[in-house]
Design a protein around this motif. Structure first.
Motif, PDB file in Angstrom:
ATOM      1  N   ALA A  71       0.811  -1.217   0.000  1.00  0.00           N
ATOM      2  CA  ALA A  71       0.000   0.000   0.000  1.00  0.00           C
ATOM      3  C   ALA A  71       0.846   1.268   0.000  1.00  0.00           C
ATOM      4  O   ALA A  71       0.429   2.293  -0.542  1.00  0.00           O
ATOM      5  N   ARG A  72       2.026   1.205   0.610  1.00  0.00           N
ATOM      6  CA  ARG A  72       2.894   2.385   0.707  1.00  0.00           C
ATOM      7  C   ARG A  72       4.194   2.128  -0.052  1.00  0.00           C
ATOM      8  O   ARG A  72       5.243   1.908   0.546  1.00  0.00           O
ATOM      9  N   ILE A  73       4.115   2.134  -1.352  1.00  0.00           N
ATOM     10  CA  ILE A  73       5.293   1.834  -2.172  1.00  0.00           C
ATOM     11  C   ILE A  73       6.348   2.918  -1.994  1.00  0.00           C
ATOM     12  O   ILE A  73       6.091   4.103  -2.165  1.00  0.00           O
ATOM     13  N   LYS A  74       7.530   2.474  -1.625  1.00  0.00           N
ATOM     14  CA  LYS A  74       8.695   3.354  -1.493  1.00  0.00           C
ATOM     15  C   LYS A  74       9.733   2.844  -2.487  1.00  0.00           C
ATOM     16  O   LYS A  74      10.291   1.768  -2.290  1.00  0.00           O
ATOM     17  N   PRO A  75       9.959   3.598  -3.549  1.00  0.00           N
ATOM     18  CA  PRO A  75      10.844   3.119  -4.607  1.00  0.00           C
ATOM     19  C   PRO A  75      12.242   2.716  -4.152  1.00  0.00           C
ATOM     20  O   PRO A  75      12.865   1.864  -4.751  1.00  0.00           O
ATOM     21  N   ASP A  76      12.726   3.307  -3.071  1.00  0.00           N
ATOM     22  CA  ASP A  76      14.080   2.980  -2.620  1.00  0.00           C
ATOM     23  C   ASP A  76      14.113   1.766  -1.691  1.00  0.00           C
ATOM     24  O   ASP A  76      15.184   1.367  -1.243  1.00  0.00           O
ATOM     25  N   GLU A  77      12.979   1.167  -1.410  1.00  0.00           N
ATOM     26  CA  GLU A  77      12.896  -0.004  -0.533  1.00  0.00           C
ATOM     27  C   GLU A  77      12.529  -1.227  -1.361  1.00  0.00           C
ATOM     28  O   GLU A  77      11.460  -1.294  -1.959  1.00  0.00           O
ATOM     29  N   ILE A  78      13.389  -2.232  -1.379  1.00  0.00           N
ATOM     30  CA  ILE A  78      13.173  -3.429  -2.192  1.00  0.00           C
ATOM     31  C   ILE A  78      11.905  -4.176  -1.784  1.00  0.00           C
ATOM     32  O   ILE A  78      11.170  -4.669  -2.628  1.00  0.00           O
ATOM     33  N   MET A  79      11.623  -4.264  -0.493  1.00  0.00           N
ATOM     34  CA  MET A  79      10.448  -5.015  -0.048  1.00  0.00           C
ATOM     35  C   MET A  79       9.148  -4.371  -0.523  1.00  0.00           C
ATOM     36  O   MET A  79       8.192  -5.068  -0.851  1.00  0.00           O
ATOM     37  N   HIS A  80       9.122  -3.081  -0.576  1.00  0.00           N
ATOM     38  CA  HIS A  80       7.912  -2.398  -1.053  1.00  0.00           C
ATOM     39  C   HIS A  80       7.683  -2.706  -2.534  1.00  0.00           C
ATOM     40  O   HIS A  80       6.560  -2.948  -2.958  1.00  0.00           O
ATOM     41  N   ARG A  81       8.759  -2.710  -3.298  1.00  0.00           N
ATOM     42  CA  ARG A  81       8.631  -3.038  -4.728  1.00  0.00           C
ATOM     43  C   ARG A  81       8.246  -4.495  -4.915  1.00  0.00           C
ATOM     44  O   ARG A  81       7.448  -4.820  -5.787  1.00  0.00           O
ATOM     45  N   GLN A  82       8.808  -5.395  -4.107  1.00  0.00           N
ATOM     46  CA  GLN A  82       8.461  -6.818  -4.211  1.00  0.00           C
ATOM     47  C   GLN A  82       6.983  -7.024  -3.882  1.00  0.00           C
ATOM     48  O   GLN A  82       6.278  -7.715  -4.609  1.00  0.00           O
TER      49      GLN A  82
END
Length: 131
Positions: A71-82
């Motif tokens: 829900a809170r995609i952070k482009p610099d965080e791999i888990m958010h992108r996954q």
């Protein structure tokens, strides 16, 4: 008599093939989806070298955290992108796979949204930017 013997032989061969196919049944439902996680969290969630262990963690907690990351995609965080790459039903299968140590059944998961509540404190750490 020869026809009966041939028929029984054919039936026996078919039964052996069916038994062999059952022995090589599909892997647990979430295993293929969770394969991407193995790069950081280890095979079957048994992390090494400082990464977070997922095996045996609460299904509800893993599911909840992945949904929050999605829900809170952070482009610099791999888990958010996954997490963003999976549907809610796929996330449920991944969470169940890790929570059960890979011993999940091959049942399907409903794609309807449901809330999962967990009690107690989580032993899982958050991403450095999650508040």
């Amino acid at each position: 008599m020869k026809l009966i013997r041939m028929t029984l032989s054919g039936a026996s061969a078919l039964a052996l093939l069916v038994a062999a196919a059952a022995a090589h049944a599909a892997p647990p439902a979430g295993r293929l989806l969770a394969a991407q996680c193995a790069q950081c969290h280890g095979t079957n969630g048994q992390a090494v070298s400082g990464m977070e262990k997922l095996a045996g963690e609460s299904e509800g907690e893993i599911y909840k955290e992945l949904l929050e990351m999605k829900a809170r995609i952070k482009p610099d965080e791999i888990m958010h992108r996954q997490a963003a790459g999976y549907s809610d039903a796929q996330i449920r299968l991944i969470a169940r796979y890790f929570a059960t140590g890979g011993k999940t059944s091959t049942t399907t998961v409903s794609t309807s949204t449901s809330s999962t509540t967990t009690t107690g404190t989580s032993s899982r750490s958050r991403s450095r930017n999650d508040n």
